[in-house]
Each structure stands twice: as C-alpha cells, then as structure tokens.
Design a protein around this motif. Structure first.
Motif, PDB file in Angstrom:
ATOM      1  N   TYR A 216       0.907  -1.007   0.007  1.00 11.42           N
ATOM      2  CA  TYR A 216      -0.026  -0.138  -0.163  1.00 11.42           C
ATOM      3  C   TYR A 216       0.699   1.298  -0.207  1.00 11.42           C
ATOM      4  O   TYR A 216       2.104   1.178   0.254  1.00 11.42           O
ATOM      5  CB  TYR A 216      -0.812  -0.156   1.283  1.00 11.42           C
ATOM      6  CG  TYR A 216      -2.091  -1.085   0.973  1.00 11.42           C
ATOM      7  CD1 TYR A 216      -3.100  -0.860   0.261  1.00 11.42           C
ATOM      8  CD2 TYR A 216      -1.846  -2.477   1.419  1.00 11.42           C
ATOM      9  CE1 TYR A 216      -4.091  -1.679   0.057  1.00 11.42           C
ATOM     10  CE2 TYR A 216      -2.770  -3.409   1.352  1.00 11.42           C
ATOM     11  CZ  TYR A 216      -3.935  -3.208   0.542  1.00 11.42           C
ATOM     12  OH  TYR A 216      -5.100  -3.836   0.307  1.00 11.42           O
TER      13      TYR A 216
ATOM     14  N   GLN B 262      -4.521   3.772  -0.094  1.00 13.49           N
ATOM     15  CA  GLN B 262      -4.703   3.476   1.058  1.00 13.49           C
ATOM     16  C   GLN B 262      -5.206   4.572   2.002  1.00 13.49           C
ATOM     17  O   GLN B 262      -5.146   5.680   1.545  1.00 13.49           O
ATOM     18  CB  GLN B 262      -3.515   2.654   2.005  1.00 13.49           C
ATOM     19  CG  GLN B 262      -2.447   3.775   2.339  1.00 13.49           C
ATOM     20  CD  GLN B 262      -1.657   3.199   3.576  1.00 13.49           C
ATOM     21  OE1 GLN B 262      -0.644   2.700   3.198  1.00 13.49           O
ATOM     22  NE2 GLN B 262      -1.941   3.441   4.703  1.00 13.49           N
ATOM     23  N   PRO B 263      -5.627   4.427   3.376  1.00 14.80           N
ATOM     24  CA  PRO B 263      -6.292   5.420   4.076  1.00 14.80           C
ATOM     25  C   PRO B 263      -4.995   6.388   4.451  1.00 14.80           C
ATOM     26  O   PRO B 263      -3.977   5.855   4.818  1.00 14.80           O
ATOM     27  CB  PRO B 263      -6.857   4.771   5.518  1.00 14.80           C
ATOM     28  CG  PRO B 263      -7.110   3.414   5.188  1.00 14.80           C
ATOM     29  CD  PRO B 263      -6.190   2.845   4.071  1.00 14.80           C
ATOM     30  N   ASN B 264      -5.357   7.576   4.655  1.00 14.75           N
ATOM     31  CA  ASN B 264      -4.220   8.557   4.952  1.00 14.75           C
ATOM     32  C   ASN B 264      -3.592   8.391   6.358  1.00 14.75           C
ATOM     33  O   ASN B 264      -4.484   8.238   7.221  1.00 14.75           O
ATOM     34  CB  ASN B 264      -4.604   9.994   4.612  1.00 14.75           C
ATOM     35  CG  ASN B 264      -3.366  10.892   4.238  1.00 14.75           C
ATOM     36  OD1 ASN B 264      -2.071  10.255   4.114  1.00 14.75           O
ATOM     37  ND2 ASN B 264      -3.746  12.281   4.025  1.00 14.75           N
TER      38      ASN B 264
ATOM     39  N   LYS C 285      -6.536   1.270   9.026  1.00 13.18           N
ATOM     40  CA  LYS C 285      -7.511   2.127   9.831  1.00 13.18           C
ATOM     41  C   LYS C 285      -7.383   1.914  11.013  1.00 13.18           C
ATOM     42  O   LYS C 285      -7.377   0.927  11.612  1.00 13.18           O
ATOM     43  CB  LYS C 285      -8.963   1.831   9.340  1.00 13.18           C
ATOM     44  CG  LYS C 285      -9.505   1.984   7.946  1.00 13.18           C
ATOM     45  CD  LYS C 285     -10.701   2.004   7.421  1.00 13.18           C
ATOM     46  CE  LYS C 285     -11.127   2.642   6.282  1.00 13.18           C
ATOM     47  NZ  LYS C 285     -12.263   1.850   5.487  1.00 13.18           N
TER      48      LYS C 285
ATOM     49  N   SER D  34      -1.254   0.994  12.353  1.00 16.74           N
ATOM     50  CA  SER D  34      -1.704  -0.096  11.462  1.00 16.74           C
ATOM     51  C   SER D  34      -1.382  -1.262  11.931  1.00 16.74           C
ATOM     52  O   SER D  34      -2.068  -2.373  11.589  1.00 16.74           O
ATOM     53  CB  SER D  34      -0.984   0.137  10.001  1.00 16.74           C
ATOM     54  OG  SER D  34      -1.298   1.376   9.492  1.00 16.74           O
TER      55      SER D  34
ATOM     56  N   TYR E  47      -2.028  12.455  -0.757  1.00 24.59           N
ATOM     57  CA  TYR E  47      -1.689  12.213   0.783  1.00 24.59           C
ATOM     58  C   TYR E  47      -1.331  13.368   1.264  1.00 24.59           C
ATOM     59  O   TYR E  47      -1.457  13.405   2.742  1.00 24.59           O
ATOM     60  CB  TYR E  47      -0.817  11.002   0.909  1.00 24.59           C
ATOM     61  CG  TYR E  47      -0.927   9.676   0.308  1.00 24.59           C
ATOM     62  CD1 TYR E  47      -2.228   9.014   1.102  1.00 24.59           C
ATOM     63  CD2 TYR E  47      -0.934   9.004  -0.868  1.00 24.59           C
ATOM     64  CE1 TYR E  47      -2.712   7.764   0.542  1.00 24.59           C
ATOM     65  CE2 TYR E  47      -1.303   7.855  -1.432  1.00 24.59           C
ATOM     66  CZ  TYR E  47      -2.285   7.210  -0.653  1.00 24.59           C
ATOM     67  OH  TYR E  47      -2.741   6.225  -1.012  1.00 24.59           O
TER      68      TYR E  47
ATOM     69  N   GLN F 203      -6.308  10.550   8.804  1.00 25.39           N
ATOM     70  CA  GLN F 203      -7.468  10.194   9.585  1.00 25.39           C
ATOM     71  C   GLN F 203      -7.772  10.635  10.972  1.00 25.39           C
ATOM     72  O   GLN F 203      -6.622  10.801  11.643  1.00 25.39           O
ATOM     73  CB  GLN F 203      -7.339   8.492   9.283  1.00 25.39           C
ATOM     74  CG  GLN F 203      -6.181   7.873  10.007  1.00 25.39           C
ATOM     75  CD  GLN F 203      -6.126   6.279   9.758  1.00 25.39           C
ATOM     76  OE1 GLN F 203      -7.029   5.435  10.152  1.00 25.39           O
ATOM     77  NE2 GLN F 203      -5.218   5.939   9.082  1.00 25.39           N
TER      78      GLN F 203
END
Ligand code: PLP
Length: 367
Positions: A84, A111-113, A280, A303, A355, A361
């Motif tokens: 990712y 992917q999530p930031n 997340k 993570s 990003y 997040q």
C-alpha cells in the motif's frame, strides 16, 4: 568482521545462501515494567526490531538481507516490490536497494491517509525509488507486467521481484534466524522463555519464520499473530503455506534440516483487533499506542503494532497471572527526519500527492 549469525552457525551448510548484512543484530530485548504495572500483569518483555538497522529499522530489514543479496546474485539491476502507499516494506526496500546498488521500483495501492504514509513516500522519493500508485490490484498487475518488460529491454537483465511484505521463502529465512537469535538471548539470561509472543500478521513472513525457528529448537512458545491485513492475505493457512515452502527451501540447502510439520497448536491467529480495515486506526490501538509511549517511551504505529499491543493488553487484563509474554516490535523506531529533510512532496508523481493534500485519519495522533 561479520557478526555471528545464529542460523548459519547452527546450520553451517546454509551459509551458502547469500545474505547481505544490513542490520544490527541481535536486536535488544528488555522488560516493560511500567507498562506491565499499568495493565496489572507481571512478566512483560519487548523484542525491539524497531532498531534493527541504523537508517531504517523494523521487521523488513531481516528479510531484505536475504532478498537483496539474492537479487544481486541473480544479476538484477532493479527490484520491483508491492504494497500500500505507506508501505514500510516498500520504504525499507527503497533504502536498502540503494545501499546495495539496485534501483527500487514500488508498485503501490491506495490506502487510508496517515502521517506515516507521507513519511514513507518521502523516504522512497529521497532515496531515488520509482513510485507508482494504482486504484485497483488489476491496474497494478497490468502496469507491473509492462514495467518488468521495459526493465528487461532497458537493462538487459530481469528485474528481481520481491512479493508484498518481502514474504517469499528467501525473505522468511530472516525470521527463522530471528527465533534462533531470541533463543540465544534466553540462554544468556536476558529474558525468560516466553509463554507467548505477540506479533502482527501481515504478509505472514515474520510469523512463519518465527514458527520454523521455534519448532526447530523445540520451543513450546505460542505465537499470537494479530491479523492486521485482509483475511485473504493474512490467515493461519497463509502462514502454513509459507512455513511449508520455507522448510522445503531450508531442506534443499541443508538436507539435515528437520522435516518440520506445521505446529498448528502453537499458532493463534487473532482477527478481533483488525478494526474496520487495513491501516484504519482503531480506538483500542490508539489507547495501546498512548500507553506504550507514556510508560515506556516506545513509538508504535496505528496499522500494525498498536493493534497487536492492544490485543496483548486485553488478554493480560483477562488473565493477569499468565507467564512471560513477549511483545515483538516490528515498527521502525529510527528517526527519519534527516533522511527526508528537504524532500519536496511536489516532486512525487502527481497521483501520489493527494496524501499531502487531504486530511489525516482522525485517530492519527502521531504529532
Ligand atoms: C510489514 C509489517 C508487519 C507485518 O509483517 P509480515 O511479515 O508481513 O507479516 C508488521 N509490522 C510492521 C510495522 C510492518 O511494517
């Protein structure tokens, strides 16, 4: 002089396997008395692979020592790897590929930031890796086929492909050695033999390698593997496949290596701390991360390691009297600020700049 390498000392015939010394081993172990007291448990220890190397630590260094040596031996000029966007593996590969004179090519997925995503992208950029991001695995696979073909035409050599997380049988040898290294620290009295080792389960190489080393030594230690990636990638079955393939490789190189069968009872895969998805951050993880920092000055990531420590702490609260427990830190502890200083995100490929332009997040409390 080369530092002693337990795997080669115990199995001298394996010394024919190429390895490039990139890290500082053994990594330190210590007790975590303040954290243990805070959660009401007794025997809590840390194996700190966060400081596995000077430039960029974490669990990928052990695998890359074998993978990059194999790539050089194969005559490759470039390595292609996957992850990712914020992949610690892709960043570590970029750093150490340059050190051994190979071009790193990272094929990355959305992917999530998070702050660490930004930092790892800058690391890749700073050390001259080629970075690409894709929205779907299908797009990534198609682009990879093209990029591999182009590398062959341009350099006359096939690029060396490193699977996600560095978890090929060759890479997994690094964690077989890690178990032997831990055994020596136990023998030397640095820590008692742990009843349980808590470690994240991503691409499975760390867990599979540890299980092989523990089984080869006859240790009964249980490995509690906290799943932090999708169940399709991270499962008891994926660990077993890699375990079997790696034992096969070991026996090819050294026929005296035991024909180990998979010790299913020693592995406990936990799915209950994954939270809402890969990368997340979870509330329990955020709490564990805070406790580790406050009590032990240990920096974890949301993570992988925070979710793993959260599971350990939850278990300790239920059964406080259980035996020695080892938390295996797999996250880089080295300060990367000087490595990325002056690296301008505007130099990233356009597709990766988002990003730096979109919020982190909500549970990213790193700063
Ligand atoms: C890659 C990674 C893991 C997962 O290890 P695997 O060997 O891929 O299962 C755990 N923690 C961190 C910080 C990682 O970067």
């Amino acid at each position: 002089m080369m530092a002693a390498f337990p795997l080669f000392e115990r199995y001298p015939r394996l010394a024919c396997v190429a390895r490039r010394a990139l890290g500082d081993f053994p990594t330190p172990v210590r007790s975590l008395p303040k954290l243990a007291k805070a959660v009401g448990t007794a025997d809590l220890y840390l194996k700190n692979d966060g400081v596995s190397a000077r430039a960029y630590g974490g669990n990928k260094v052990r695998k890359l020592e074998f993978l990059l040596a194999d790539a050089v031996e194969a005559g490759a000029r470039a390595v292609v790897t996957f992850g990712y966007a914020g992949s610690n593996h892709a960043a570590a590969t970029a750093v150490y590929a340059r050190e051994v004179g190979l071009q790193a090519i990272s094929m990355l997925l959305l992917q999530p930031n998070a702050s660490y995503v930004r930092r790892n992208l800058l690391v890749g950029l700073a050390v001259g890796a080629e970075l690409h991001e894709f929205r779907t695995p299908t797009a990534l696979a198609a682009a990879t086929a093209l990029r591999l073909a182009r590398a062959r035409v341009q350099t006359g050599h096939a690029a060396y492909v490193i699977p996600p997380g560095g978890s090929s049988p060759i890479g997994t040898l690094g964690y077989v050695n890690a178990a032997l290294e831990l055994d020596r620290q136990i023998t030397a009295g640095e820590l008692p033999e742990p009843e349980r080792i808590y470690i994240p389960l991503g691409s499975s190489g760390s867990v599979a390698g540890l299980l092989i080393g523990l089984a080869a030594l006859g240790h009964r230690t249980r490995v509690v593997a906290i799943r932090v990636a999708g169940a399709r990638w991270a499962s008891a079955a994926s660990v077993q496949r890699l375990f079997d393939r790696t034992v096969r490789l070991l026996r090819e190189k050294d026929p005296s290596f035991a024909r180990l069968s998979f010790p299913a009872v020693q592995l406990e895969v936990r799915h209950d701390f994954f939270g809402s998805g890969y990368a997340k951050f979870s509330e329990e993880g955020a709490r564990a991360l805070r406790l580790a920092r406050e009590h032990e000055g240990l920096s974890l990531d949301g993570s992988y390691t925070a979710k793993t420590l959260a599971a350990l702490l939850a278990d300790a609260a239920i059964t406080p009297g259980s035996g020695p427990t080892l938390f295996w830190n797999t996250y880089n502890s080295r300060d990367l600020s000087s490595l990325v200083a002056g690296t301008d995100p505007a130099r990233l490929p356009a597709r990766l700049r988002h990003y730096f332009e979109t919020p982190l997040q909500p549970l990213d409390h790193e700063n």
